[in-house]
Design an enzyme around this catalytic site. Structure first.
Site, PDB file in Angstrom:
ATOM      1  N   ASP A  98      -3.213   2.562  12.757  1.00  0.00           N
ATOM      2  CA  ASP A  98      -2.868   1.458  13.237  1.00  0.00           C
ATOM      3  C   ASP A  98      -2.888   1.299  14.748  1.00  0.00           C
ATOM      4  OD1 ASP A  98      -1.576   1.769  10.843  1.00  0.00           O
ATOM      5  OD2 ASP A  98       0.492   0.969  11.239  1.00  0.00           O
ATOM      6  N   GLU A 140       3.657  -4.466   5.586  1.00  0.00           N
ATOM      7  CA  GLU A 140       3.383  -3.852   6.813  1.00  0.00           C
ATOM      8  C   GLU A 140       3.116  -4.362   7.887  1.00  0.00           C
ATOM      9  OE1 GLU A 140       3.390   0.866   5.137  1.00  0.00           O
ATOM     10  OE2 GLU A 140       1.540   0.113   5.471  1.00  0.00           O
TER      11      GLU A 140
HETATM   12  C1  FRU Z   1       0.528   1.234   8.394  1.00  0.00           C
HETATM   13  C2  FRU Z   1       1.834   2.318   8.534  1.00  0.00           C
HETATM   14  C3  FRU Z   1       2.968   1.391   9.147  1.00  0.00           C
HETATM   15  C4  FRU Z   1       3.771   2.508   9.664  1.00  0.00           C
HETATM   16  C5  FRU Z   1       2.510   3.648  10.244  1.00  0.00           C
HETATM   17  C6  FRU Z   1       2.506   5.059  10.008  1.00  0.00           C
HETATM   18  O1  FRU Z   1      -0.633   1.702   7.988  1.00  0.00           O
HETATM   19  O2  FRU Z   1       2.080   2.798   7.199  1.00  0.00           O
HETATM   20  O3  FRU Z   1       3.727   0.781   8.264  1.00  0.00           O
HETATM   21  O4  FRU Z   1       4.330   2.456  10.843  1.00  0.00           O
HETATM   22  O5  FRU Z   1       1.444   3.174   9.290  1.00  0.00           O
HETATM   23  O6  FRU Z   1       1.525   5.788  10.544  1.00  0.00           O
END
Ligand code: FRU
Length: 527
Positions: free
Chosen positions: A35, A217
């Site tokens: 992300d 998310e």
């Molecule tokens: C989304 C996610 C988020 C988390 C991060 C962990 O892709 O799962 O919810 O904060 O990636 O790497």
């Protein structure tokens, strides 16, 4: 406490797949990313922090990597900004410029940048098993970061409370900080407010709604004027969902509504019919229902999109992670793995009386400076006809990305096809097709090259696209391992990764079963 970075960094593996390295999309030099985090514009630079494994090219050791850019196309990677340690991984979050020094981390004249991130606690922590929100701050314009000793600043004793996006809210009663975060497993966005970023009060929650079969998310919430009208402001709530997106696996949906400083109220027109969405066991009913939701992107590879804080001229610019959790850890590249989407500017426009997002790729930043490369024209053609025939477009120049702009009157043609990265005999390639009778835009990567590294990679995506005055308008951006399509001025966007086996970078446009008028065809190249 020692950080993850105290361990030795392994030598970079041999660069065996450098031809897949994009020209104008961000990749980490020799590690894994997911992300985008903490997107913020400050002092002439766009900062991109990102979920990063500093030690490998699969997910793990989550820390915030860091890169900066003046034009959102050419990035410089910097050392890891916030590193994991024995007690916590550093999950996704956001950065704000604390102009009023509400946190006390900076001064009135020199505001601190404050990161609000998720502490994903490990066994060594007293908070083990929970996720909570924490702060780090920078007083040197984002280059180095210090964790706040009062962390965490907000906990719900939950195992899946994460991804805080914080923004300054200006209401009738004055200004405050608002946080949107998620209870991921409960498909809820939760809203909090704060005066100083350190102490937070619960406001409300939203969800489940629309695509709710997977985790929710990386949310975001911001206002935009509909068709530029300052008297018609709507709020956009972005909620990424994994799995259960329209093209399968990970994807980003959005809601349009109002936010009064405490509560998000969706417009009735942005809620899909409530049946079928959770019953994805019935794929047909499920996918028909998913088509009713609002999607940022109809392709397979655009996830965790969030917007920049503090962007100049109040522009709302997002970047997504160009990947899908279904196969993310298996992409056939080394030593780096994964890239970001292009930056996309968002606006709202009324479509049949309802506000809808339109997105434009950011391909030129007027203030970026003259030393950065800009797009160079390869061809530009006016109106001509294609009847059951194909036209070869200029080849992409190695080391560059290509931008294809087309305005097409499909006329009597059953299909208009772009074949991208085509092999010389035409048997391989990625096909972007407009099907006139079904009014669908279809992106087919089954013959795009290496699809065998994961059973779920070969795929065909489709999105409903209405012609406007009989015309289809497309902007297609082809980089070394991706295709991004912006249709009808950005009302529909589709993003897919591809891993072509051929060094050929031929492109063709054809009209199939009838004749089409090509009103405009322009191709340019960008390094
Ligand atoms: C989304 C996610 C988020 C988390 C991060 C962990 O892709 O799962 O919810 O904060 O990636 O790497």
């Amino acid at each position: 406490m020692s950080s993850c970075l105290d361990a030795a960094r392994p030598e970079a593996a041999q660069a065996g797949t450098s031809r897949f390295r994009p020209a104008i999309h961000f990749t980490a030099r020799d590690t894994w990313l997911n992300d985008p985090n903490g997107l913020v514009f400050y002092d002439g630079l766009y900062h991109l922090f990102f979920q990063n494994n500093p030690f490998g090219n699969v997910w793990g050791n989550m820390s915030w990597g860091h890169a900066t850019s003046r034009d959102l196309l050419h990035w410089t990677e910097h050392p890891v900004a916030i590193a994991c340690d024995e007690a916590e991984d550093i999950f996704s979050g956001s950065v704000v410029v604390d102009h009023g020094n509400t946190s006390g981390f900076g001064t009135a004249d020199a505001p601190a940048l404050v990161a609000i991130y998720t502490s994903a606690y490990k066994d060594a922590s007293e908070h083990s098993g929970t996720q909570a929100q924490s702060l780090a701050y920078s007083t040197d314009a984002g280059m180095t970061w210090r964790k706040y000793e009062g962390n965490p600043v907000l906990t719900r004793n939950s195992a899946n409370f994460r991804d805080p996006k914080v923004f300054r809210y200006q209401g009738d009663q004055g200004a405050c900080w608002v946080m949107v975060a998620v209870e991921a497993h409960h498909q809820k966005v939760v809203f909090y407010r704060s005066e100083d970023l350190k102490s937070w009060d619960f406001l409300s929650d939203f969800g489940p709604a629309n695509a709710d079969a997977g985790d929710w998310e990386c949310p975001d919430l911001f206002p935009l004027a509909v068709d530029g009208d300052p008297d018609n402001i709507k709020w956009v709530l972005i909620v990424n969902v994994n799995p259960g997106a329209v093209a399968g696996g990970s994807g980003g949906q959005y809601f349009i509504g109002d936010f009064d400083g405490a509560r998000f109220l969706p417009d009735a027109g942005s809620l899909a019919a409530p049946t079928g969405l959770t019953s994805l066991q019935d794929p047909k009913a499920g996918s028909a229902a998913l088509q009713q939701c609002l999607w940022l992107d109809w392709g397979r590879d655009c996830y965790a999109s969030v917007s920049f804080s503090n962007a100049p001229h109040d522009r709302r610019i997002i970047i997504g992670w160009m990947n899908n959790w279904e196969y993310a850890n298996h992409l056939p590249t080394a030593p780096w793995r994964s890239s970001m989407t292009l930056a996309r500017e968002l606006c709202l426009t009324a479509v049949n009386g309802s506000a809808r997002l339109i997105q434009q790729p950011v391909l030129a930043e007027p203030c970026a400076g003259e030393d950065l490369p800009t797009a160079k024209d390869q061809m530009s053609a006016g109106s001509f006809e294609l009847r059951n025939s194909a036209l070869q477009l200029p080849d992409a120049v190695p080391g560059s990305a290509q931008i294809i702009e087309a305005e097409i009157l499909p006329g009597s043609a059953e299909r208009c096809d772009f074949q991208l990265f085509a092999s010389s005999d035409g048997s391989k390639g990625t096909i972007l097709s407009y099907n006139t009778s079904s009014a669908q835009l279809i992106l087919d990567r089954r013959q795009s090259g290496n699809t065998g590294f994961h059973g779920k990679f070969a795929s065909v995506e489709s999105a409903p696209v209405e012609l406007e005055d009989g015309v289809l308008k497309l902007v297609i951006i082809v980089d070394h391992s991706s295709v991004e399509v912006f249709a009808q001025g950005g009302k529909v966007v589709m993003t897919d990764l591809i891993f072509p086996e051929t060094e050929n970078r031929e492109n063709w446009l054809s009209a199939v079963e009838g004749s089409a008028t090509i009103l405009k065809l322009a191709v340019s190249t960008l390094t």
